[in-house]
Design an enzyme around this catalytic site. Sequence first.
Site, PDB file in Angstrom:
ATOM      1  CE1 TYR A  67      -4.261  -1.169  -0.390  1.00 13.40           C
ATOM      2  CE2 TYR A  67      -3.540  -2.843   1.161  1.00 13.40           C
ATOM      3  CZ  TYR A  67      -4.456  -2.382   0.226  1.00 13.40           C
ATOM      4  OH  TYR A  67      -5.543  -3.138  -0.099  1.00 13.40           O
ATOM      5  CG  ASP A 104      -7.186   6.613  -7.777  1.00 14.53           C
ATOM      6  OD1 ASP A 104      -8.034   7.483  -7.539  1.00 14.53           O
ATOM      7  OD2 ASP A 104      -7.162   5.956  -8.832  1.00 14.53           O
ATOM      8  CG  HIS A 119     -13.544  -1.270  -3.303  1.00 20.48           C
ATOM      9  ND1 HIS A 119     -13.157  -1.773  -4.524  1.00 20.48           N
ATOM     10  CD2 HIS A 119     -14.690  -1.928  -2.989  1.00 20.48           C
ATOM     11  CE1 HIS A 119     -14.027  -2.691  -4.930  1.00 20.48           C
ATOM     12  NE2 HIS A 119     -14.972  -2.793  -4.016  1.00 20.48           N
ATOM     13  CB  THR A 190     -14.814  -1.508 -13.459  1.00 19.67           C
ATOM     14  OG1 THR A 190     -14.765  -2.659 -12.604  1.00 19.67           O
ATOM     15  CG2 THR A 190     -16.207  -1.355 -14.037  1.00 19.67           C
ATOM     16  CB  SER A 191     -12.019  -6.166 -14.916  1.00 18.17           C
ATOM     17  OG  SER A 191     -12.021  -6.323 -13.508  1.00 18.17           O
ATOM     18  N   PRO A 216     -11.371  -0.436 -23.062  1.00 11.48           N
ATOM     19  CG  PRO A 216      -9.118   0.116 -22.892  1.00 11.48           C
ATOM     20  CD  PRO A 216     -10.382   0.104 -22.110  1.00 11.48           C
TER      21      PRO A 216
HETATM   22  P1  OAD Z   1      -9.236  -4.076 -12.889  1.00 12.44           P
HETATM   23  O1  OAD Z   1      -7.752  -3.958 -12.898  1.00 12.44           O
HETATM   24  O2  OAD Z   1      -9.814  -5.413 -12.582  1.00 12.44           O
HETATM   25  O3  OAD Z   1      -9.827  -3.618 -14.306  1.00 12.44           O
HETATM   26  C1  OAD Z   1      -9.451  -2.424 -14.936  1.00 12.44           C
HETATM   27  C2  OAD Z   1     -10.250  -2.294 -16.208  1.00 12.44           C
HETATM   28  O4  OAD Z   1      -9.940  -1.041 -16.798  1.00 12.44           O
HETATM   29  C3  OAD Z   1      -9.966  -3.360 -17.260  1.00 12.44           C
HETATM   30  O5  OAD Z   1     -11.182  -3.925 -17.716  1.00 12.44           O
HETATM   31  C4  OAD Z   1      -9.261  -2.592 -18.377  1.00 12.44           C
HETATM   32  O6  OAD Z   1      -9.575  -3.098 -19.664  1.00 12.44           O
HETATM   33  C5  OAD Z   1      -9.830  -1.198 -18.198  1.00 12.44           C
HETATM   34  N1  OAD Z   1      -8.975  -0.085 -18.685  1.00 12.44           N
HETATM   35  C6  OAD Z   1      -7.617  -0.023 -18.761  1.00 12.44           C
HETATM   36  N2  OAD Z   1      -7.223   1.165 -19.214  1.00 12.44           N
HETATM   37  C7  OAD Z   1      -8.340   1.893 -19.440  1.00 12.44           C
HETATM   38  C8  OAD Z   1      -8.583   3.231 -19.903  1.00 12.44           C
HETATM   39  N3  OAD Z   1      -7.584   4.060 -20.222  1.00 12.44           N
HETATM   40  N4  OAD Z   1      -9.869   3.638 -20.001  1.00 12.44           N
HETATM   41  C9  OAD Z   1     -10.887   2.814 -19.688  1.00 12.44           C
HETATM   42  N5  OAD Z   1     -10.712   1.562 -19.244  1.00 12.44           N
HETATM   43  C10 OAD Z   1      -9.466   1.095 -19.108  1.00 12.44           C
HETATM   44  O7  OAD Z   1      -9.772  -2.944 -11.889  1.00 12.44           O
HETATM   45  P2  OAD Z   1     -11.193  -2.824 -11.162  1.00 12.44           P
HETATM   46  O8  OAD Z   1     -12.279  -3.352 -12.006  1.00 12.44           O
HETATM   47  O9  OAD Z   1     -11.301  -1.437 -10.659  1.00 12.44           O
HETATM   48  O10 OAD Z   1     -10.223  -3.787  -4.932  1.00 12.44           O
HETATM   49  O11 OAD Z   1     -10.953  -3.786  -9.940  1.00 12.44           O
HETATM   50  C11 OAD Z   1     -11.926  -3.905  -8.950  1.00 12.44           C
HETATM   51  C12 OAD Z   1     -11.329  -4.079  -7.587  1.00 12.44           C
HETATM   52  O12 OAD Z   1     -10.455  -5.209  -7.576  1.00 12.44           O
HETATM   53  C13 OAD Z   1     -10.461  -2.924  -7.137  1.00 12.44           C
HETATM   54  O13 OAD Z   1     -11.196  -1.891  -6.532  1.00 12.44           O
HETATM   55  C14 OAD Z   1      -9.531  -3.557  -6.159  1.00 12.44           C
HETATM   56  C15 OAD Z   1      -9.219  -4.829  -6.915  1.00 12.44           C
HETATM   57  O14 OAD Z   1      -8.721  -5.824  -6.219  1.00 12.44           O
HETATM   58  C16 OAD Z   1      -9.589  -3.556  -3.759  1.00 12.44           C
HETATM   59  O15 OAD Z   1      -8.442  -3.183  -3.684  1.00 12.44           O
HETATM   60  C17 OAD Z   1     -10.412  -3.798  -2.563  1.00 12.44           C
END
Ligand code: OAD
Length: 251
Positions: A67, A104, A119, A190-191, A216
């Site tokens: 962290y 962040d 979160h 978000t994924s 993307p």
């Molecule tokens: P992920 O890392 O799982 O997903 C990020 C997503 O952003 C992916 O689907 C990428 O394709 C997309 N991406 C990348 N660059 C991008 C851009 N420039 N514009 C738009 N999209 C883009 O992150 P989260 O879905 O946020 O939890 O993950 C969810 C949670 O899992 C987080 O909050 C975290 C993690 O473990 C905790 O820390 C509690």
Amino acid sequence: MELLPKDSLETIRNADKIVFLTGAGISNESGIPTFRGEGGLWKNFRAEDLATPSAFQKDPNLVWEWYDWRREICQKAKPNPGHLTIAKWQKKMKSVSLITQNVDGLHPRAGSHSLIELHGNIFRARCTKCSEKFHLVNDGFDHSGLKYCKHCESLLRPDIVWFGEEYDQTLLTKSWELCKQSQVVFVVGTSANVSVPANLAHTAIRNGAIGIEINPDETNLTPSMKHHFDGKSGEVLPQIWKEVFPNESLE
Ligand code: OAD
């Protein structure tokens, strides 16, 4: 080329409630690695290996080290046009809500004052015993490694919702309500691998909202969306703004 057809533009312009649901992807263009993308691994650990109560119990030093590393990256990063467009939209219309999975702090730094940080926040810690909260920078905990409570001297932990932990019920209830009432839900960066945020988007859509995904990659939410834009949020969101408000600059 126009991104959105007339009917969707009208729905957005006439909406009583719009929800933006964001994830790590929106901060990628600010230089913060996503969790599941390239650069998401730290010393070969995945987020799922470190963001858990059992990982902290086993090795609090390691979890704090991770962290501290992420916090430093977040501190140096600056909001990008994706964050700034949402903030501007919220300033213009009270009906625009923001629910983020990101810890962040870039949304508030972009000017989004009314937001739900589902979160938690990487700049906060809380005591494992008395639950007192501290700001890591303002309260002088900006060093790496273990940190201890100023009141009871017990170990501090990041004020973040870890895998397997309960969400803050007040924030969650408010998020469900906002999604149920919305006519438009933007799902950005978000994924959708974490079930609560994914279910929030599904709830909005089940209750009649149109879904607009900016990513993307495709996700398991993509089939439920009315529109999917496979681009970067820092580029697509300002473009959408221009189509919705052709006479208003983003400056
Ligand atoms: P992920 O890392 O799982 O997903 C990020 C997503 O952003 C992916 O689907 C990428 O394709 C997309 N991406 C990348 N660059 C991008 C851009 N420039 N514009 C738009 N999209 C883009 O992150 P989260 O879905 O946020 O939890 O993950 C969810 C949670 O899992 C987080 O909050 C975290 C993690 O473990 C905790 O820390 C509690």
